[in-house]
Enzyme design. Sequence first.
Site, mmCIF file in Angstrom:
data_model
loop_
_atom_site.group_PDB
_atom_site.id
_atom_site.type_symbol
_atom_site.label_atom_id
_atom_site.label_comp_id
_atom_site.label_asym_id
_atom_site.label_seq_id
_atom_site.Cartn_x
_atom_site.Cartn_y
_atom_site.Cartn_z
ATOM 1 N N HIS A 1 -91.007 -42.834 41.137
ATOM 2 C CA HIS A 1 -90.101 -41.754 40.739
ATOM 3 C C HIS A 1 -88.961 -42.223 39.833
ATOM 4 C CE1 HIS A 1 -92.284 -39.461 43.683
ATOM 5 N NE2 HIS A 1 -91.998 -40.355 44.605
ATOM 6 N N GLY B 1 -92.120 -35.305 45.862
ATOM 7 C CA GLY B 1 -92.606 -34.039 46.410
ATOM 8 C C GLY B 1 -91.628 -33.434 47.399
ATOM 9 N N ASP C 1 -85.967 -42.526 49.976
ATOM 10 C CA ASP C 1 -87.328 -42.682 49.459
ATOM 11 C C ASP C 1 -87.260 -43.462 48.150
ATOM 12 O OD1 ASP C 1 -89.894 -42.528 48.480
ATOM 13 O OD2 ASP C 1 -90.181 -40.434 49.035
#
Length: 280
Positions: free
Chosen positions: A188, A206, A183
């Site tokens: 992030h 998350g 991801d």
Amino acid sequence: MPSVDLSLIGKKSEPVVFEYTWKDVALYALGVGASSEELAFVYEGAPGGIRVLPSFCVVPGYHAFPDLGPDIEWSLMLHGEQTIRLSRPFPPEGKLIQVGEVMAIYDKGKGAVFHLKATGYTEDGSHLYDADWAIFYLGAGGFGGDPGPREEPLDPPEGAEPDVTISSPVAENQAILYRLSGDLNPLHLDPQAARRGGFDRPILHGLCTYGYAVRSVINGVLDGDVTRFRSFKARFSRSVYPGDTLTTRCWLEKGRCLVNVSTPEGVVLKNGVCEFDDCK
């Protein structure tokens, strides 16, 4: 205003092949906070071989998303809920055949909710996992569509203390480590991307928080036995930042436990429920 193409409902991806080794399994476990005290999840030489955390299924599943078209604005997509179901434990290495599907698109007024499902099979065609994403598309609601089913909250028993409580610090570099499992959203990692998303600094994935919760249940409720795990569902309710401490609380019931995860700022994962075999 973003628009919604309802013809996407029912759309499936072509079969997607995902190959992995024990190194991918160990990297994922490290990404969700496993330490040297949890050799079973990070060491290929552990007695009985390395074990795979059930939430690892989101790593291959992420690659099976159907194409939602060029007009989707991914910066307006917020992860709302995640469910995983396993037919059996993941092998420590192998090749998976996966298919993704758009299961539903619901009209929530202020936004639309996309329900995306990835299903994975082993090479011999045996079903291995299902993973369901519920993603809120900001500003895309109000098109007169089906609002979807109303879900009742899964609140812990009022006044009851949790049966299991596990606190886990989130390292300052945790998001950097977790993103190596696939991801790569700059939200992030990149401060500028985080500010464009409305955050003062990069937030934790998350699904990293989700993985912390699953790991806590496996260790604290199932005594490390991944063969007992069946499913886990939870809703994201607040952002987590690297450096926070996650506290996972579990209330045991027959064949399942209710789960929530919090930081000192409040509850970050709610409506959590893990189903498992009571005994082997």
